[in-house]
Design a protein around this motif. Structure first.
Motif, PDB file in Angstrom:
ATOM      1  N   GLU A   1     -13.192  21.959  -7.005  1.00  0.00           N
ATOM      2  CA  GLU A   1     -11.961  22.582  -7.888  1.00  0.00           C
ATOM      3  C   GLU A   1     -10.559  22.577  -7.052  1.00  0.00           C
ATOM      4  OE1 GLU A   1     -15.160  24.058  -6.653  1.00  0.00           O
ATOM      5  OE2 GLU A   1     -15.904  25.576  -8.024  1.00  0.00           O
ATOM      6  N   GLU A   2     -10.836  22.710  -4.982  1.00  0.00           N
ATOM      7  CA  GLU A   2      -9.289  22.688  -5.366  1.00  0.00           C
ATOM      8  C   GLU A   2      -8.808  21.400  -5.178  1.00  0.00           C
ATOM      9  OE1 GLU A   2     -10.338  24.280  -1.691  1.00  0.00           O
ATOM     10  OE2 GLU A   2     -10.106  27.192  -2.491  1.00  0.00           O
ATOM     11  N   ILE A   3      -9.416  20.247  -4.908  1.00  0.00           N
ATOM     12  CA  ILE A   3      -9.318  18.983  -4.302  1.00  0.00           C
ATOM     13  C   ILE A   3      -9.286  18.717  -6.465  1.00  0.00           C
ATOM     14  CG2 ILE A   3     -10.241  16.764  -4.263  1.00  0.00           C
ATOM     15  CD1 ILE A   3     -10.392  18.684  -2.059  1.00  0.00           C
ATOM     16  N   ALA A   4      -9.713  18.807  -6.717  1.00  0.00           N
ATOM     17  CA  ALA A   4      -8.667  18.950  -8.256  1.00  0.00           C
ATOM     18  C   ALA A   4      -7.746  18.754  -8.768  1.00  0.00           C
ATOM     19  CB  ALA A   4     -10.454  19.175  -9.447  1.00  0.00           C
ATOM     20  N   LEU A   5      -7.356  20.415  -8.549  1.00  0.00           N
ATOM     21  CA  LEU A   5      -6.087  21.151  -8.290  1.00  0.00           C
ATOM     22  C   LEU A   5      -5.367  19.241  -7.399  1.00  0.00           C
ATOM     23  CD1 LEU A   5      -4.087  23.319  -9.623  1.00  0.00           C
ATOM     24  CD2 LEU A   5      -4.438  23.925  -7.710  1.00  0.00           C
ATOM     25  N   VAL A   6      -5.582  18.810  -6.715  1.00  0.00           N
ATOM     26  CA  VAL A   6      -4.864  18.108  -5.774  1.00  0.00           C
ATOM     27  C   VAL A   6      -4.191  17.248  -7.028  1.00  0.00           C
ATOM     28  CG1 VAL A   6      -4.373  17.088  -3.590  1.00  0.00           C
ATOM     29  CG2 VAL A   6      -5.327  19.393  -3.424  1.00  0.00           C
ATOM     30  N   PHE A   7      -5.324  16.680  -7.161  1.00  0.00           N
ATOM     31  CA  PHE A   7      -5.464  15.675  -8.137  1.00  0.00           C
ATOM     32  C   PHE A   7      -4.355  15.169  -9.361  1.00  0.00           C
ATOM     33  CE2 PHE A   7      -8.700  13.831  -5.990  1.00  0.00           C
ATOM     34  CZ  PHE A   7      -9.248  11.907  -6.150  1.00  0.00           C
TER      35      PHE A   7
ATOM     36  N   MET B   1       1.085  -1.613  -0.019  1.00  0.00           N
ATOM     37  CA  MET B   1       0.105  -0.217  -0.039  1.00  0.00           C
ATOM     38  C   MET B   1       0.735   0.944  -0.031  1.00  0.00           C
ATOM     39  SD  MET B   1      -1.485   0.571   4.431  1.00  0.00           S
ATOM     40  CE  MET B   1      -0.027   0.677   5.060  1.00  0.00           C
ATOM     41  N   THR B   2      -0.037   2.759  -0.450  1.00  0.00           N
ATOM     42  CA  THR B   2       0.522   3.513  -0.552  1.00  0.00           C
ATOM     43  C   THR B   2       0.632   4.366   0.956  1.00  0.00           C
ATOM     44  OG1 THR B   2       0.981   3.854  -2.228  1.00  0.00           O
ATOM     45  CG2 THR B   2       1.038   6.321  -0.659  1.00  0.00           C
ATOM     46  N   ALA B   3       1.466   4.234   2.348  1.00  0.00           N
ATOM     47  CA  ALA B   3       1.269   4.577   3.491  1.00  0.00           C
ATOM     48  C   ALA B   3       0.879   6.194   3.663  1.00  0.00           C
ATOM     49  CB  ALA B   3       2.223   4.838   4.042  1.00  0.00           C
ATOM     50  N   ASN B   4       0.273   6.679   4.310  1.00  0.00           N
ATOM     51  CA  ASN B   4      -0.224   7.858   4.116  1.00  0.00           C
ATOM     52  C   ASN B   4      -0.453   9.018   3.642  1.00  0.00           C
ATOM     53  OD1 ASN B   4       0.538   7.503   7.549  1.00  0.00           O
ATOM     54  ND2 ASN B   4       2.954   7.738   6.321  1.00  0.00           N
ATOM     55  N   PRO B   5      -1.573   8.475   3.161  1.00  0.00           N
ATOM     56  CA  PRO B   5      -2.106   9.090   2.050  1.00  0.00           C
ATOM     57  C   PRO B   5      -2.594  10.538   1.973  1.00  0.00           C
ATOM     58  CG  PRO B   5      -3.961   7.542   2.745  1.00  0.00           C
ATOM     59  CD  PRO B   5      -2.643   7.157   3.417  1.00  0.00           C
ATOM     60  N   ILE B   6      -2.325  11.646   1.389  1.00  0.00           N
ATOM     61  CA  ILE B   6      -3.350  12.623   1.139  1.00  0.00           C
ATOM     62  C   ILE B   6      -4.795  12.342   0.728  1.00  0.00           C
ATOM     63  CG2 ILE B   6      -3.432  14.582  -0.577  1.00  0.00           C
ATOM     64  CD1 ILE B   6      -1.269  14.295  -1.791  1.00  0.00           C
ATOM     65  N   ILE B   7      -5.234  13.257   2.556  1.00  0.00           N
ATOM     66  CA  ILE B   7      -6.922  13.215   1.919  1.00  0.00           C
ATOM     67  C   ILE B   7      -7.402  14.888   2.391  1.00  0.00           C
ATOM     68  CG2 ILE B   7      -6.320  11.000   4.486  1.00  0.00           C
ATOM     69  CD1 ILE B   7      -7.016  13.832   6.228  1.00  0.00           C
ATOM     70  N   ALA B   8      -9.073  14.018   1.973  1.00  0.00           N
ATOM     71  CA  ALA B   8      -9.740  15.817   1.497  1.00  0.00           C
ATOM     72  C   ALA B   8     -10.221  15.558   2.762  1.00  0.00           C
ATOM     73  CB  ALA B   8     -10.435  15.167   0.477  1.00  0.00           C
TER      74      ALA B   8
END
Length: 212
Positions: free
Chosen positions: A91-97, A77-84
């Motif tokens: 719009e802001e989360i799309a930029l995070v993606f 797994m990828t540990a400590n993932p980015i969260i929302a």
């Protein structure tokens, strides 16, 4: 628009002490490509179909001594993932993606998993916002980058009694003194509207109909 409006609320999760076989079974049964890893109620990682593919040997690989299907999720797994957060703006989360080149995000509130968001959810939201799933026509117009331009163009649609499904505004890459207005309107025959837009002096980029 907020993340809580488009996120999946029924989320399939795994634990870090489960196996690669468990991941494979879940993905095949539920037809999903990502899953958050939750231990004791806390999100500790993400596992994706790419992680699964990397964990399993290909048909050209010599049979490993250790059964790869028995590997723990913790190992792949990828540990400590980015969260929302559910109240983040889409719009802001799309930029995070985009900036992080990721395909999914757990949505966490008060340290609890409350939802899950994928790039597919964002794509569907874009389609709905632009009205692309509804019958209609698209018109793109170049206008001066000044206040009132959108209102002036909209008057033409109003005079034709045509419903505007969506409008996007983006900069003209060739000249920042202009901007592009992309309208989706509820009509399959926009020819008369385009003619009147041009009579008003607007530069219609699309459809690029031949002018007499």
């Amino acid at each position: 628009m907020l993340v809580e409006e488009i996120m999946k609320k029924d989320v399939f999760t795994l634990r870090s002490d489960q196996t690669v076989q468990d991941v494979l079974d879940l993905f095949e049964e539920k037809r999903i490509r990502h899953a958050p890893i939750v231990d004791d109620g806390k999100v500790v990682g993400i596992v994706t179909d790419r992680d699964l593919k990397d964990a399993l040997p290909s048909m050209f690989t010599v049979t490993p001594k250790v059964n790869p299907y028995e590997k723990k999720v913790l190992e792949i797994m990828t540990a400590n993932p980015i969260i929302a957060h559910p109240l983040d703006f889409v719009e802001e989360i799309a930029l995070v993606f985009y900036e992080n080149k990721i395909g999914c995000l757990p949505v966490v509130s008060q340290n609890e998993l409350v939802g899950f968001l994928t790039e597919t959810d964002l794509l569907y939201t874009y389609i709905e916002l632009t009205g692309a799933h509804q019958p209609g026509s698209q018109i793109e117009i170049k206008v001066p980058n000044r206040s009132g331009a959108l209102y002036e163009v909209s008057k033409v649609f109003y005079e034709h009694k045509v419903n505007v499904l969506s409008v996007l505004v983006y900069p003209d890459r060739e000249d920042n003194s202009n901007k592009i207005l992309a309208f989706r309107i509820k009509t399959m025959n926009p020819i008369s509207i385009i003619e009147d837009l041009r009579k008003e002096g607007f530069d219609v980029l699309w459809p690029n109909l031949m002018q007499e």
